[in-house]
Design a protein around this motif. Sequence first.
Motif, PDB file in Angstrom:
ATOM      1  N   THR A 151       0.834  -1.199   0.000  1.00 36.10           N
ATOM      2  CA  THR A 151       0.000   0.000   0.000  1.00 36.10           C
ATOM      3  C   THR A 151       0.871   1.253   0.000  1.00 36.10           C
ATOM      4  N   ALA A 158       0.777   3.589   2.172  1.00 34.25           N
ATOM      5  CA  ALA A 158       1.262   3.793   3.539  1.00 34.25           C
ATOM      6  C   ALA A 158       2.479   2.915   3.813  1.00 34.25           C
ATOM      7  N   LEU A 200       5.472   4.457   1.999  1.00 39.25           N
ATOM      8  CA  LEU A 200       5.920   5.649   2.725  1.00 39.25           C
ATOM      9  C   LEU A 200       6.682   5.258   3.984  1.00 39.25           C
ATOM     10  N   SER A 201       6.195   4.275   4.707  1.00 37.25           N
ATOM     11  CA  SER A 201       6.886   3.809   5.917  1.00 37.25           C
ATOM     12  C   SER A 201       8.280   3.288   5.589  1.00 37.25           C
TER      13      SER A 201
END
Length: 92
Positions: free
Chosen positions: A2, A4, A7-8
């Motif tokens: 995903t 997210a 990005l993590s």
Amino acid sequence: MTAAGILSAVLAAATDVELDALADALRGRLEVPTRHPDDVLTTAQAAGYLQVDASRIYELRRRNALVAEQDGRSLRFRRRELDRYLREGPAT
């Protein structure tokens, strides 16, 4: 993966210098102007805040529905009074 998750992973791999640069780049886009109830607004600003025409602000003032302070030839409105008007209606 995903957005997210991506990005993590990117943030976990970034150095402190890179994270500081990213924070600086985003700061201006993320800052929200602070509004304080004691802010003083001009007639035009009060009209924008209430989303009405300036003529409506003058009419409400003339009818004593809004409290304003005279500053020479100009009117000044406190944000808290405009908020009160929105909550409770015209001043009594």
